[in-house]
Design an enzyme around this catalytic site. Structure first.
Site, short mmCIF file in Angstrom:
data_model
loop_
_atom_site.label_atom_id
_atom_site.label_comp_id
_atom_site.label_asym_id
_atom_site.label_seq_id
_atom_site.Cartn_x
_atom_site.Cartn_y
_atom_site.Cartn_z
N GLY A 130 41.26 68.09 1.46
CA GLY A 130 42.62 69.00 1.56
C GLY A 130 41.62 70.45 0.98
O GLY A 130 42.94 71.77 1.76
N HIS B 91 41.74 60.85 2.27
CA HIS B 91 41.84 60.22 1.67
C HIS B 91 42.91 60.29 0.42
O HIS B 91 42.98 58.78 -0.44
CB HIS B 91 40.55 60.17 0.35
CG HIS B 91 41.21 61.81 -0.99
ND1 HIS B 91 40.91 61.45 -1.80
CD2 HIS B 91 41.07 62.66 -0.79
CE1 HIS B 91 41.75 62.31 -2.96
NE2 HIS B 91 41.22 63.44 -2.35
N CYS C 285 46.76 67.84 -22.73
CA CYS C 285 45.07 67.49 -23.11
C CYS C 285 44.65 66.63 -21.93
O CYS C 285 43.23 66.27 -22.35
CB CYS C 285 45.75 66.48 -24.55
SG CYS C 285 46.52 67.55 -25.32
#
Lengths: 126, 386
Positions: free
Chosen positions: B69, B199, B323
């Site tokens: 992609g 995928h 995070c």
């Protein structure tokens, strides 16, 4: 990415909570970067006899909070004040490099709590 | 294990692996050669091209195989920009694009192009009027994603495509998160270029495709032997292409069933979470989203911790928390829909696939409840609220 020790302290954090009649309270971090920590200490005869924490943050932030409570408990105030960020990280068998700065706040939190204790009791920072 | 991260990647289906197998060893030949094993490879490649074309309503000759992609996006955006440099240097995109588009646009800015990044609003959707008013005389490309990768919201591609057509501007859409999940027809959508990836739809990693409408010319980004109409030079990844083709065929056959089934799972989970966890919220529009994607947030907790606790319970999920990102920045998509940093940290993305079951939903709801409660119990933000 995290060591087993980090995961252990994250999943089974020690000394979570508040101390209602704390001798000192330290608040560090800010919500923008995603980590906030409050450390509560109880000091008797210049010894840390109790220590608790509350943390909003990632796995590393929670694990560092948890382990510093174990490291600091039973130490004198001056000894506890000397605990460094690196010591905390080493005690956890290391932290991912990206977490060393932002999430490794526990030593700062403990220092802030001790300074708060000193201030409340009119003790000059040694 | 309960896998709820199908927007990240999917397992390769058994039928797909089986279809690929002969092209690793038996017919390993280079498709550019004339002997039998090369011809067989070429034949398989062209069959796969038809399978891809059929899923998106294209002609086979309009399908270019790529290495994924990201490469499709690069080939389309840079290809149009460099080809039309003399015509103009203005590009329109949005603030919620995948990095494959966003970073490519940023690179083009450094090359002297001007890029307009359209906003989205609370519902996470680009507004057609905004596209209209951003168009200039020197606009050469509009690139807007079809379905968003984080919150799953579907953009009004057909309408934007109509405007692009009226203004004679090339229109590209990154459809990596929509192809195989909702009906995607390149003619209905009015696109000139469309990226898809293998995928994400139970095919192998490292292969994708770019739809290039007949007559649309692109400057080549990769230089070499001229494979794939000069747009993806290099010896073809024949097993990968075969796998992508088969995955497209399966996706087409199962599309209607999956839309109903995944919507059910998603809505069931969303209802159960929002009804049983206080201060939990859905991010992005409730209805205009791909069937399998739900993005939630929980006040007072941080997403990485939540994902780690869920992992401990055998559940694979994702978060938009800063995070957990390499850059330690809050998700630009969650920011774009108006979330404060502190709220975007508490976000959780669950993306369902056809192998998930209603029992997975119930187990996941329980696991989230426990984990959120555990993290809130130690959160100074949450405890202050009470």
């Amino acid at each position: 990415m995290y060591s087993e020790k980090v995961m252990d302290h994250f999943q089974n954090p020690r000394n979570v909570g508040k101390i209602e009649d704390a001798s000192g309270v330290g608040e560090v971090g800010n919500p923008t970067c995603g980590d906030m920590m409050t450390i509560y200490i109880k000091v008797e005869d210049n010894i840390l006899t109790d220590i608790k924490f509350e943390t909003f943050g990632c796995g590393a932030a929670i694990a560092t909070s948890s382990i510093i409570t174990e490291i600091a408990l039973g130490k004198t105030v001056e000894e506890a004040y000397e605990i460094s960020r690196n010591q905390v990280a080493e005690a956890l068998d290391g932290l991912p490099p990206v977490k060393m700065h932002c999430s490794n706040l526990a030593a700062d939190g403990l220092k802030a709590a001790i300074e708060n204790y000193w201030k409340k009791n009119g003790i000059d920072k040694p | 294990m309960i896998y709820l991260d199908h927007a990240a990647t999917t397992p390769v289906r058994d039928e797909v692996v089986k279809e690929m197998e002969p092209y690793f060893i038996k017919y390993f030949g280079n498709p550019s050669t004339y002997y039998k094993i090369g011809r067989e490879a070429k034949k398989a490649m062209e069959k796969a091209r038809v399978q891809v074309a059929e899923l998106i309503g294209a002609k086979p000759e309009e399908v270019i195989f790529t290495n994924g992609g990201t490469e499709s996006d690069n080939a389309a955006i840079k290809g149009i920009a460099f080809k039309n440099k003399k015509k103009g240097n203005h590009i329109i995109t949005s603030v919620i694009e995948h990095p494959a588009v966003d970073e490519t646009c940023k690179y083009l800015e450094k090359q002297g192009f001007e890029v307009t990044y359209l906003p989205v609003y609370e519902e996470g959707i680009v507004r057609v009027e905004d596209v209209k008013s951003a168009i200039r005389d020197d606009t050469i490309l509009i690139t807007i994603m079809h379905a968003n990768n984080e919150i799953g919201t579907i953009q009004p591609i057909a309408e934007i495509g109509k405007i692009a057509k009226e203004n004679n501007i090339a229109f590209h859409s990154d459809a990596v998160q929509s192809v195989g999940k909702i009906p995607v027809d390149v003619n209905d959508l009015n696109v000139d270029l469309l990226s898809l990836s293998s995928h994400k739809i139970y095919g192998p990693k490292g292969v994708g495709a770019l739809f290039v409408r007949k007559g649309v010319r692109l400057e080549e980004v990769i230089h070499g032997g001229g494979q794939e109409k000069n747009l993806n030079s290099g010896t073809e990844n024949v097993p990968g292409m075969v796998g992508l083709g088969k995955a497209c065929e399966i996706a087409k056959n199962e599309l209607n069933h999956n839309i109903t089934y995944l919507t059910q799972l998603r809505d069931d989970l969303t209802d159960k979470i929002l009804n049983s966890i206080e201060k939990s919220y859905l991010n992005g529009d409730l209805k205009r989203r791909v069937p399998g994607t739900v993005n939630l947030r929980f006040t007072g907790i941080e997403g990485e911790g939540l994902v780690l606790l869920l992992d401990g319970k055998g559940i694979c999920a994702a978060t938009g928390s800063a995070c957990s990102s390499k850059k330690l920045e809050a998700s630009p998509v969650l920011k774009a829909i108006g979330l404060e940093d502190v709220d975007s940290h508490g976000s959780l993305r669950l993306t369902f696939g056809s192998e998930n079951t209603p029992e997975d939903v119930d187990k996941t709801v329980e696991a989230i409840k426990e984990s959120v409660a555990k993290l809130r119990a130690m959160s100074p933000i949450w405890n202050k609220k009470e």
